[in-house]
Design an enzyme around this catalytic site. Structure first.
Site, PDB file in Angstrom:
ATOM      1  N   GLU A  77       7.173   0.195   0.516  1.00 11.02           N
ATOM      2  CA  GLU A  77       7.400  -1.178   0.063  1.00 11.02           C
ATOM      3  C   GLU A  77       8.646  -1.273  -0.786  1.00 11.02           C
ATOM      4  OE1 GLU A  77       7.130  -4.687  -2.621  1.00 11.02           O
ATOM      5  OE2 GLU A  77       7.229  -2.558  -3.141  1.00 11.02           O
ATOM      6  N   ASP A 123       4.060   3.899  -2.448  1.00 11.57           N
ATOM      7  CA  ASP A 123       5.317   4.515  -2.878  1.00 11.57           C
ATOM      8  C   ASP A 123       5.764   3.996  -4.230  1.00 11.57           C
ATOM      9  OD1 ASP A 123       5.846   1.965  -1.667  1.00 11.57           O
ATOM     10  OD2 ASP A 123       7.972   2.470  -1.591  1.00 11.57           O
TER      11      ASP A 123
END
Length: 410
Positions: free
Chosen positions: A173, A80
């Site tokens: 994350e 991400d």
């Protein structure tokens, strides 16, 4: 496929996480990259390459014959990008033979100035990659993914001796949830490294202890014309509360191992206010003392304003991984040696933040972090060079070689 080609493919995939969704993964678009990575991992010969329902990608390179007794080494990166700045429709720009000067990007009058980012001058002659000024680039952490898979390809093509190599790519994350549903037992590694952001050569195994604090203040709101000795203005109580915390212990006044209180939200009216803090400290005792100070401040204000209601909700986010790394400092010594052997000066310094590795370390998988070569993450000035990604890939290969034998054997 070279690391540059991989990186340029990955950054074009929209993978921004969504802190408001409450789902796992927080945004289904992260699975678009996950599916691409699974196909690539299968093509590279990783066994059991798959993505689970929550968007976690796993795969394994079985130990080469003769290396079966070596420890299982994990390499982890996240898919991400940060939600604070656009990660959609990323248009990477490749600046061949960068001249070491200011870089004018085509969108939003964005200029990477050497005066603001002195490290740029050291990149002269290299191949610099930026976005176009309208988005972040996504080197955090698609550079890590590209480096890991390029290393895997090299291992396979060149029959590099290696023990069991476990590869994992995580969603979310950037919103602090990258390790929350990571299956450590299934992953199968004895030790691991996250490969996530920062200058190439970075070796990080100390991070903040972290907590969040939400404070709700219910004041007493009456007509201001008849408020004497009755009104308790919630916003003023909030200001008073903040003034009772050390003014020199905020992010703008601290560095290195110094902790802080960071007021990152204040909303409300005279009737009701809400405050949000993040609390950080490398030292566990100091971390606990910071949280206790918040408790004490709220208690004092509750006593001072008995007709108001002040509620504090403290939640620990993650802890300093240093105590979990301490029994296996070979991870740090080997990383430093692997970095030096790649012609890069190792830089060991504390992280003023956290990583998936901090949580994973407390889940039983000791997991320091290695730099990828990226700079200026989470915004339009993000950049990286191909040469730094190549160096980071070589560091990974050096580590794989170091862990191709049982621990303690040369």
């Amino acid at each position: 496929m070279q690391v540059q080609e991989r990186f340029l493919r990955y950054v074009k995939v929209y993978t921004t996480s969504d802190p408001q969704s409450g789902e796992h993964p927080s945004a289904q678009r992260q699975k678009d990259l996950g599916r691409m990575l699974v196909e690539e991992m299968i093509a590279l010969g990783l066994t059991d390459a798959h993505m689970d329902e929550h968007g976690y990608v796993y795969g394994t390179l079985p130990a080469m014959e003769g290396c079966e007794n070596a420890p299982a080494l994990g390499l982890i990166a996240h898919m991400d990008t940060a939600p604070g700045f656009s990660g959609e429709n990323v248009c990477p720009l490749v600046h061949e033979n960068y001249d070491g000067g200011d870089v004018v990007l085509p969108k939003n009058n964005t200029v990477l100035k050497v005066a603001d980012f002195p490290f740029l001058a050291k990149m002269k002659g290299e191949t610099l990659i930026t976005a176009d000024g309208s988005t972040l680039l996504g080197a955090d952490d698609k550079a890590g993914i590209a480096e890991i898979l390029t290393a895997c390809e090299y291992i396979q093509q060149n029959h590099l001796p290696h023990g069991k190599l476990c590869v994992g790519f995580t969603p979310d994350e950037e919103i602090g949830e990258g390790a929350s549903l990571f299956d450590v037992e299934h992953f199968g590694a004895d030790f691991a490294y996250t490969v996530d952001g920062g200058a190439v050569g970075g070796v990080e195994y100390e991070n903040f202890n972290a907590a969040s604090a939400e404070i709700e203040i219910q004041g007493v709101s009456v007509h201001p014309g008849s408020a004497k000795d009755i009104m308790v203005n919630a916003l003023l109580v909030a200001c008073e509360l903040n003034s009772m915390l050390p003014a020199d212990q905020t992010p703008a006044h601290t560095e290195g191992y110094q902790g802080f209180f960071h007021l990152d939200g204040l909303t409300g009216t005279d009737a009701k206010a809400r405050m949000g803090y993040i609390v950080r400290d490398h030292d566990r005792a100091s971390f606990e003392a910071r949280k206790q100070l918040l408790v004490d401040v709220v208690d004092k204000l509750s006593e001072k304003y008995p007709t108001a209601v002040i509620r504090l909700n403290l939640h620990d986010s993650y802890y300093n991984m240093a105590e979990k790394i301490a029994p296996c400092m070979h991870l740090i010594e080997n990383a430093k040696q692997a970095t030096s052997d790649a012609g890069v000066e190792p830089v060991v310094e504390p992280i003023r933040g956290g990583t998936d590795g901090a949580t994973l370390s407390y889940m039983g998988l000791p997991c320091p972090n290695l730099g990828t070569g990226g700079h200026n993450a989470h915004g339009p000035y993000e950049c990286i060079t191909v040469q730094s990604m190549e160096k980071a890939t070589q560091i990974l290969l050096n580590l794989v070689k170091a862990y191709s034998k049982p621990l303690g054997k040369e």
